[in-house]
Design a protein around this motif. Structure first.
Motif, PDB file in Angstrom:
ATOM      1  N   ASN A  97       0.854  -1.196   0.000  1.00 30.53           N
ATOM      2  CA  ASN A  97       0.000   0.000   0.000  1.00 30.53           C
ATOM      3  C   ASN A  97       0.892   1.248   0.000  1.00 30.53           C
ATOM      4  O   ASN A  97       1.039   1.919   1.028  1.00 30.53           O
ATOM      5  N   TYR A  99       0.700   4.217  -0.854  1.00 28.12           N
ATOM      6  CA  TYR A  99       0.143   5.519  -0.473  1.00 28.12           C
ATOM      7  C   TYR A  99      -0.532   5.464   0.892  1.00 28.12           C
ATOM      8  O   TYR A  99      -1.446   6.238   1.184  1.00 28.12           O
ATOM      9  N   TRP A 100      -0.058   4.570   1.730  1.00 29.00           N
ATOM     10  CA  TRP A 100      -0.661   4.393   3.047  1.00 29.00           C
ATOM     11  C   TRP A 100      -0.645   5.675   3.869  1.00 29.00           C
ATOM     12  O   TRP A 100      -1.585   5.959   4.618  1.00 29.00           O
ATOM     13  N   ASN A 101       0.439   6.474   3.718  1.00 26.35           N
ATOM     14  CA  ASN A 101       0.555   7.668   4.556  1.00 26.35           C
ATOM     15  C   ASN A 101      -0.329   8.814   4.093  1.00 26.35           C
ATOM     16  O   ASN A 101      -0.358   9.870   4.740  1.00 26.35           O
ATOM     17  N   ARG A 103      -3.541   8.263   3.910  1.00 19.85           N
ATOM     18  CA  ARG A 103      -4.796   7.970   4.585  1.00 19.85           C
ATOM     19  C   ARG A 103      -4.911   8.800   5.864  1.00 19.85           C
ATOM     20  O   ARG A 103      -3.921   9.007   6.571  1.00 19.85           O
ATOM     21  N   PRO A 104      -6.115   9.258   6.204  1.00 19.46           N
ATOM     22  CA  PRO A 104      -6.301   9.910   7.501  1.00 19.46           C
ATOM     23  C   PRO A 104      -6.073   8.891   8.610  1.00 19.46           C
ATOM     24  O   PRO A 104      -6.228   7.677   8.401  1.00 19.46           O
ATOM     25  N   LYS A 107      -8.592   6.028   9.127  1.00 15.29           N
ATOM     26  CA  LYS A 107      -8.604   4.977   8.109  1.00 15.29           C
ATOM     27  C   LYS A 107      -7.362   4.096   8.214  1.00 15.29           C
ATOM     28  O   LYS A 107      -7.406   2.895   7.908  1.00 15.29           O
ATOM     29  N   LEU A 108      -6.255   4.681   8.662  1.00 19.75           N
ATOM     30  CA  LEU A 108      -5.028   3.903   8.829  1.00 19.75           C
ATOM     31  C   LEU A 108      -5.191   2.863   9.927  1.00 19.75           C
ATOM     32  O   LEU A 108      -4.886   1.684   9.729  1.00 19.75           O
ATOM     33  N   ALA A 111      -7.487   0.098   8.839  1.00 19.65           N
ATOM     34  CA  ALA A 111      -6.868  -0.848   7.918  1.00 19.65           C
ATOM     35  C   ALA A 111      -5.950  -1.830   8.647  1.00 19.65           C
ATOM     36  O   ALA A 111      -5.868  -3.008   8.280  1.00 19.65           O
ATOM     37  N   ASP A 155      -9.085  10.870  14.155  1.00 17.06           N
ATOM     38  CA  ASP A 155      -8.259  11.579  13.175  1.00 17.06           C
ATOM     39  C   ASP A 155      -7.316  12.576  13.830  1.00 17.06           C
ATOM     40  O   ASP A 155      -6.468  13.163  13.153  1.00 17.06           O
TER      41      ASP A 155
END
Length: 208
Positions: A97, A99-101, A103-104, A107-108, A111, A155
């Motif tokens: 993933n 582009y994981w960073n 994500r807010p 959502k991280l 996941a 968040d």
């Protein structure tokens, strides 16, 4: 060799290198007691995730894995009731993933399916002084952030702290270690940074 013996040898090794630097850096190592800054990892499932620049990963390809493994290990053996995710699992997930960073935080953590995420955002990671690679000094800095799955607003970070670690200590000597190898410098710098990072989550003592 057990963990306690390994840590003792590493502390003695660090003291020896520091004493060898120059007369300005000579000091007697002291023991400092440090209180936990955040106890919210107790009895929780926890994932440690390391964020660093592509440039740092290119120059030090094993840095992320090394930091993740050591911080996770320290948390696992010192935080009561904690259940940590294997750091290799997290690193593999990061690779799958890319582009994981982006994500807010909510959502991280969703996941990763844990109660807490300890995100370590590395800002500086070097083993020589800027502009003069002959001056060997390890520096690692980073923001340590905690995401809580059960927070009213996941968040927003529930805890954040900045840590900057240098070896040899910049306030004790203006020069680095000419004789020591870069591997030696890195070993001690990483050990101290991970000790200070994981130590935010439990009472402990350090020898410096």
């Amino acid at each position: 060799m057990d963990l306690r013996a390994r840590l003792l040898l590493l502390t003695l090794f660090a003291a020896t290198l520091t004493l060898a630097a120059c007369h300005e850096s000579v000091h007697d190592p002291k023991t400092y007691d440090r209180e936990a800054q955040y106890l919210g990892l107790n009895d929780k499932s926890v994932a440690v995730i390391i964020a660093m620049s592509d440039q740092t990963q290119y120059k030090f390809p094993d840095a992320r894995q090394q930091l993740a493994r050591e911080i996770t290990r320290r948390i696992a053996i010192s935080v009561p009731g904690v259940d940590v995710v294997n750091p290799d699992t997290i690193i593999r997930w990061q690779g799958e993933n890319p582009y994981w960073n982006a994500r807010p935080p909510s959502k991280l953590i969703e996941a990763l399916n844990v109660d807490r995420v300890v995100m370590v955002e590395i800002g500086e990671y070097r083993m020589t002084d800027p502009g003069d690679t002959n001056i060997k000094r390890g520096v690692i800095s980073g923001n340590i952030n905690v995401i809580e799955a059960d927070a009213l607003d996941p968040d927003n970070y529930a805890f954040t702290q900045t840590i900057r670690l240098s070896f040899p200590d910049e306030f004790r000597t203006r020069v680095g270690l000419a004789a020591a190898s870069l591997d030696d410098i890195r070993t001690i710098t990483v050990s101290r940074f991970t000790e200070d990072t994981a130590g935010l989550f439990y009472d402990h003592s350090v020898v410096r």
